[in-house]
Design an enzyme around this catalytic site. Structure first.
Site, short mmCIF file in Angstrom:
data_model
loop_
_atom_site.label_atom_id
_atom_site.label_comp_id
_atom_site.label_asym_id
_atom_site.label_seq_id
_atom_site.Cartn_x
_atom_site.Cartn_y
_atom_site.Cartn_z
CB SER A 122 67.59 23.88 62.44
OG SER A 122 67.69 22.60 63.03
CG ASP B 214 68.25 18.08 56.13
OD1 ASP B 214 67.82 17.36 57.05
OD2 ASP B 214 68.52 19.29 56.29
CG HIS C 260 66.68 19.93 59.57
ND1 HIS C 260 67.88 20.09 58.90
CD2 HIS C 260 66.84 20.53 60.77
CE1 HIS C 260 68.73 20.77 59.66
NE2 HIS C 260 68.13 21.04 60.80
#
Ligand SMILES: *[C@@H]1O[C@H](CO)[C@@H](O)[C@H](O)[C@H]1NC(C)=O
Ligand SMILES: *[C@@H]1O[C@H](CO)[C@@H](O)[C@H](O)[C@H]1NC(C)=O
Ligand SMILES: *[C@@H]1O[C@H](CO)[C@@H](O)[C@H](O)[C@H]1NC(C)=O
Ligand SMILES: *[C@@H]1O[C@H](CO)[C@@H](O)[C@H](O)[C@H]1NC(C)=O
Length: 395
Positions: A38, A349, A352
């Site tokens: 990610s 978040d 990340h």
């Protein structure tokens, strides 16, 4: 070990003919090839989720709110390290492999493709899940091997059907292998497993990354960037699970969990040792270690200098609590809280980082001292001074 393949759903969607010349966007590299999770995914997980009707948070607002005003599947409020890198080298934003379609898609393929998938583990994901959940619960994000297979499946459309046809293309490409492996640890850490239990898996994770690097070198790769892990003891998600005291003391200066950061450094040391061995065996290959740990750590140590006035340990988007993180109510889900100024936060978040943090890390790595050897000193096609001149014009 079982299988780690996600589906073969996408294996045949590249069935288009192509023609045309190789397009040289950059004097050093003719394309960028990206593997990872990610930290680098620009949409693959989004397309997987769409195809299988799964919930995927990074595909929804407020993700992407500071980008082009829409969620692209990037797990941040805006651009990622890879976006800044592609832009600085004169490439377009990297398309996710799973959205390459048609003739224009194949032209894009030749400039480089992003195979990174959010949630991906380095090791076989079914194996990782069985280890920590006791069974295969998700089986949804594949592993590094899946991305390598996708890459091989794209080669006929880019450079021909034989290994020798593709050696030049691969050799002239900038290959980014990772960051990958973080999720192999994030899964047990999110369950509160002790580091002593997780540590024995580090050599397995490293071996998986290293064998992918070796495979690419055998295929002709000449320039590879291999990042290490972040200082994960500073991530709000782990700080939340780490309460109270599971992951050791808080560092008095940064507030990060020292044992978890030492664990990241342990991974990074082992990775670098293996990279050194590859360098000795392959003196013609530019193998670049990207020190994500220290590139991020300098931010945590000098927050104000970079404008992160809301600090590093609270997520911009999340819930209430000491770190604005709650695993049952993560960013974008019902009744989560969104900060006013994401640029003043390091963490977007809880897992990340914000675009602002990624930008600082990009500069530190690719225009600064946090890669070994320094990124701008390496260019397979032109001299160092030219490369440096062009890169510095971007800053
Ligand atoms: C995981 O998914 C793949 C296909 O996506 C499937 O072949 C495999 O059997 C699954 N594994 C488990 C243990 O469910
Ligand atoms: C590779 O093989 C496919 C079919 O097998 C063919 O359509 C394609 O043109 C070939 N590519 C090259 C570059 O030869
Ligand atoms: C986390 O979120 C869930 C679901 O909204 C809620 O029930 C729970 O109380 C929250 N936990 C904390 C520690 O705030
Ligand atoms: C968030 O909401 C969706 C439904 O909209 C749900 O499927 C998902 O599990 C929820 N929880 C988290 C932590 O994302």
């Amino acid at each position: 070990m079982g299988t780690c393949s996600i589906s073969r759903l996408f294996a045949c969607f590249l069935m288009v003919l192509w023609s045309g010349r190789l397009h040289n966007a950059n004097a050093c590299y003719s394309s960028i090839i990206r593997f990872g999770d990610s930290i680098a995914d620009t949409g693959n997980r989004k397309y997987l989720a769409l195809a299988t009707n799964q919930y995927f948070s990074c595909d929804r607002p407020p993700y992407g709110q500071n980008f082009i005003g829409q969620s692209t599947g990037r797990c941040s409020n805006g651009r990622l390290i890879i976006d800044f890198l592609a832009d600085s080298l004169g490439f377009r934003l990297m398309p996710p492999y799973l959205n390459i379609k048609g003739r224009s898609g194949v032209a894009a393929l030749r400039q480089g493709v992003n195979y990174a998938v959010a949630g991906t583990t380095a090791m076989n994901s079914a194996f990782v899940e069985e280890q920590w959940y006791g069974s295969v619960v998700f089986n949804r994000t594949g592993c590094l091997r899946v991305q390598l297979e996708w890459f091989k499946q794209s080669l006929p459309f880019i450079c021909g059907n034989t290994t020798s046809d593709c050696r030049n293309f691969i050799g002239n490409s900038l290959i980014l292998m990772g960051e990958i492996g973080g999720n192999d640890y994030n899964i047990p850490l999110s369950l509160g497993k002790h580091i002593d239990e997780i540590q024995p898996y580090v050599p397995l994770v490293i071996d998986t990354i290293i064998s992918a690097v070796n495979e690419l070198i055998e295929m002709g790769a000449r320039t590879l960037v291999v990042p290490g892990n972040f200082p994960i003891g500073c991530f709000p998600s782990h700080l939340t699970v780490g309460e109270p005291g599971v992951y050791g003391e808080h560092d008095p200066i940064t507030g990060c969990l020292t044992k978890l950061n030492q664990f990241s450094e342990y991974h990074n040391k082992m990775l670098q040792t293996k990279l050194n061995q590859i360098r000795e065996l392959n003196p013609n290959v530019n193998l670049i270690y990207a020190d994500y740990y220290n590139a991020a750590m300098q931010i945590y140590i000098s927050l104000d200098e970079y404008g992160f006035t809301n600090g590093a340990l609270k997520a911009c988007c999340g819930s209430e609590g000491p770190y604005n993180f709650n695993a049952s109510a993560t960013c974008g889900n019902v009744s989560t809280i969104l900060c006013d100024e994401p640029d003043t936060y390091v963490s977007w978040d809880g897992i990340h980082l914000t675009e602002a943090a990624y930008k600082v890390i990009f500069k530190s790595l690719f225009q600064g001292p946090y890669t070994t050897p320094e990124f701008y000193s390496v260019c397979p096609m032109i001299s160092t001074s030219q490369a440096t001149a062009r890169l510095s014009s971007y800053i």
